[in-house]
Design an enzyme around this catalytic site. Structure first.
Site, PDB file in Angstrom:
ATOM      1  N   GLY A 104      31.327 -45.940 -24.911  1.00 17.32           N
ATOM      2  CA  GLY A 104      31.903 -45.691 -26.228  1.00 17.32           C
ATOM      3  C   GLY A 104      31.705 -44.263 -26.684  1.00 17.32           C
ATOM      4  O   GLY A 104      30.576 -43.776 -26.768  1.00 17.32           O
ATOM      5  N   ASP A 105      32.816 -43.563 -26.943  1.00 14.10           N
ATOM      6  CA  ASP A 105      32.802 -42.190 -27.484  1.00 14.10           C
ATOM      7  C   ASP A 105      32.221 -41.151 -26.535  1.00 14.10           C
ATOM      8  O   ASP A 105      31.838 -40.058 -26.977  1.00 14.10           O
ATOM      9  CB  ASP A 105      32.027 -42.120 -28.810  1.00 14.10           C
ATOM     10  CG  ASP A 105      32.710 -42.873 -29.935  1.00 14.10           C
ATOM     11  OD1 ASP A 105      33.879 -43.262 -29.756  1.00 14.10           O
ATOM     12  OD2 ASP A 105      32.078 -43.078 -30.993  1.00 14.10           O
TER      13      ASP A 105
ATOM     14  N   GLY B 183      35.523 -43.924 -20.680  1.00 19.39           N
ATOM     15  CA  GLY B 183      36.827 -44.550 -20.777  1.00 19.39           C
ATOM     16  C   GLY B 183      37.915 -43.570 -21.158  1.00 19.39           C
ATOM     17  O   GLY B 183      38.378 -42.774 -20.344  1.00 19.39           O
ATOM     18  N   ARG B 184      38.308 -43.604 -22.434  1.00 19.09           N
ATOM     19  CA  ARG B 184      39.460 -42.811 -22.886  1.00 19.09           C
ATOM     20  C   ARG B 184      39.283 -41.309 -22.694  1.00 19.09           C
ATOM     21  O   ARG B 184      40.259 -40.565 -22.667  1.00 19.09           O
ATOM     22  CB  ARG B 184      39.746 -43.137 -24.358  1.00 19.09           C
ATOM     23  CG  ARG B 184      40.259 -44.562 -24.566  1.00 19.09           C
ATOM     24  CD  ARG B 184      40.307 -44.942 -26.039  1.00 19.09           C
ATOM     25  NE  ARG B 184      38.971 -45.027 -26.618  1.00 19.09           N
ATOM     26  CZ  ARG B 184      38.730 -45.055 -27.918  1.00 19.09           C
ATOM     27  NH1 ARG B 184      39.726 -44.958 -28.776  1.00 19.09           N
ATOM     28  NH2 ARG B 184      37.490 -45.165 -28.371  1.00 19.09           N
TER      29      ARG B 184
ATOM     30  N   CYS C 254      36.852 -56.904 -24.650  1.00 17.00           N
ATOM     31  CA  CYS C 254      38.170 -56.489 -25.121  1.00 17.00           C
ATOM     32  C   CYS C 254      38.415 -56.985 -26.546  1.00 17.00           C
ATOM     33  O   CYS C 254      38.285 -58.180 -26.819  1.00 17.00           O
ATOM     34  CB  CYS C 254      39.266 -57.011 -24.193  1.00 17.00           C
ATOM     35  SG  CYS C 254      40.926 -56.502 -24.707  1.00 17.00           S
TER      36      CYS C 254
ATOM     37  N   LYS D 249      30.785 -56.732 -19.107  1.00 17.29           N
ATOM     38  CA  LYS D 249      30.987 -55.683 -20.113  1.00 17.29           C
ATOM     39  C   LYS D 249      31.214 -56.363 -21.453  1.00 17.29           C
ATOM     40  O   LYS D 249      32.074 -57.242 -21.572  1.00 17.29           O
ATOM     41  CB  LYS D 249      32.182 -54.798 -19.760  1.00 17.29           C
ATOM     42  CG  LYS D 249      32.373 -53.589 -20.685  1.00 17.29           C
ATOM     43  CD  LYS D 249      33.466 -52.662 -20.142  1.00 17.29           C
ATOM     44  CE  LYS D 249      33.528 -51.370 -20.948  1.00 17.29           C
ATOM     45  NZ  LYS D 249      34.173 -51.546 -22.266  1.00 17.29           N
TER      46      LYS D 249
END
Length: 327
Positions: free
Chosen positions: A203-204, A226-227, A102, A141
């Site tokens: 990531g991405d 994730g996002r 994080c 992570k």
């Protein structure tokens, strides 16, 4: 297929832990779309051992499936993290994930999250204490490093593996990048080459093509999304299908999306109650409706509404109008 200790994943596409997003109801939803593993929101270990209401709610799990019972812990005190891990094991957790990634200032300021990548000796103590405290698998992570001058993920992954950690997930950015620039999937390959335990690329990863490219360039055993799932919990299913068949799986129809969001909305209200549930549901409504015709006006209206029945009726009205426009 990926194995974490004695737990075998049904898919190599994993849902990332995301604060204020991957609560119990969202994890249930994404698991139904075929995620190989779903991870809880980050939970502060000290708050966990103090049994704060928020931490206890965040660590809620689905007990019928070990791949739905992964709890992520954050902190910088080995004994506290170990105690929190044991508490979660006693409550039914099947996997403990340690947060070394994080980048948030509040977390890093407490010497947790990606700040731990700057102290490999402390990291080793945390790994060892946690693994010793529980009988279930421990994973971690992390990012590729603190900054471009200290990209020490391969070294930290070795320390983790030697301490008994069973899987490493790497977000392909440094802490100092936060979420700027592009994820460095190529560097994740150096982590994969450094250890024998499963390595997951993160990531991405927001669509089919990026998922495939991330796997190819990183050499990782799986990917963590994730996002990209904001408003698209079905993306996990689409990516898994594409990686398996090479064919693109269409997104749900508008009618199917209405059914998904309605059931998700009901679950949120049932779980949190009306006063807390409506504000939590709003962000998901915004994500779900993003990109649909007249969605900006719809979102503005919903953001001012507080009555759960009225909100649900507005959701149905909006999606019906989109369906009518498509006829």
């Amino acid at each position: 297929m990926i194995k974490i200790g004695n737990i075998e994943l049904s898919s190599n596409v994993i849902l990332a832990p995301m604060s204020d997003v991957t609560d119990l109801e969202f994890r249930k939803l994404v698991k139904r779309f075929g995620a190989g593993l779903v991870v809880s929101e980050m939970i502060a270990s000290r708050a966990m051992i103090m049994k704060s209401r928020q931490s206890m709610q965040k660590c809620a799990i689905m007990h019928d499936d070990p791949t739905s019972a992964c709890v992520q812990l954050a902190g910088c005190e080995p004994d506290v993290i170990a105690e929190a891990a044991k508490m979660n094991e006693d409550m039914g957790a099947k996997i403990i994930d340690l947060n070394f990634g994080c980048p948030a200032k509040k977390v890093v300021g407490g010497y947790a999250g990606s700040a731990l990548m700057r102290d490999e000796q402390l990291a080793a103590k945390i790994f060892e204490a946690t693994v010793k405290a529980v009988k279930i698998p421990v994973t971690v992570k992390m990012r590729i490093g603190w900054d471009d001058n200290t990209r020490n993920a391969p070294t930290l992954a070795k320390i983790a593996a030697n301490s008994g950690v069973q899987m490493v997930t790497v977000h392909g950015r440094t802490r100092c990048q936060f979420y700027s620039g592009n994820a460095n999937w190529d560097f994740i390959r150096t982590v994969k080459e450094a250890v024998k335990i499963p390595v997951i690329a993160n990531g991405d990863i927001t669509n089919f093509a990026k998922a495939k490219e991330a796997l190819q360039r990183s050499g990782a055993d799986g990917i963590m999304v994730g996002r990209g799932v904001y408003g698209k919990p079905w993306l996990i299913s689409q990516i898994a299908y594409y990686l398996k068949t090479g064919k693109e799986k269409p997104a749900p129809s508008i009618a199917e999306q209405l059914d998904i969001i309605t059931k998700h909305y009901d679950a949120i209200i049932d779980y949190y109650g009306k006063s807390v549930g409506v504000p939590i549901a709003r962000k998901h409504i915004i994500w779900y409706s993003n990109g649909l015709p007249s969605s900006a006006e719809f979102r503005c209206t919903v953001n001012l509404m507080k009555d759960p029945i009225a909100v649900k009726e507005k959701i149905a009205e909006f999606y019906m109008s989109v369906m009518d426009a498509n006829k």
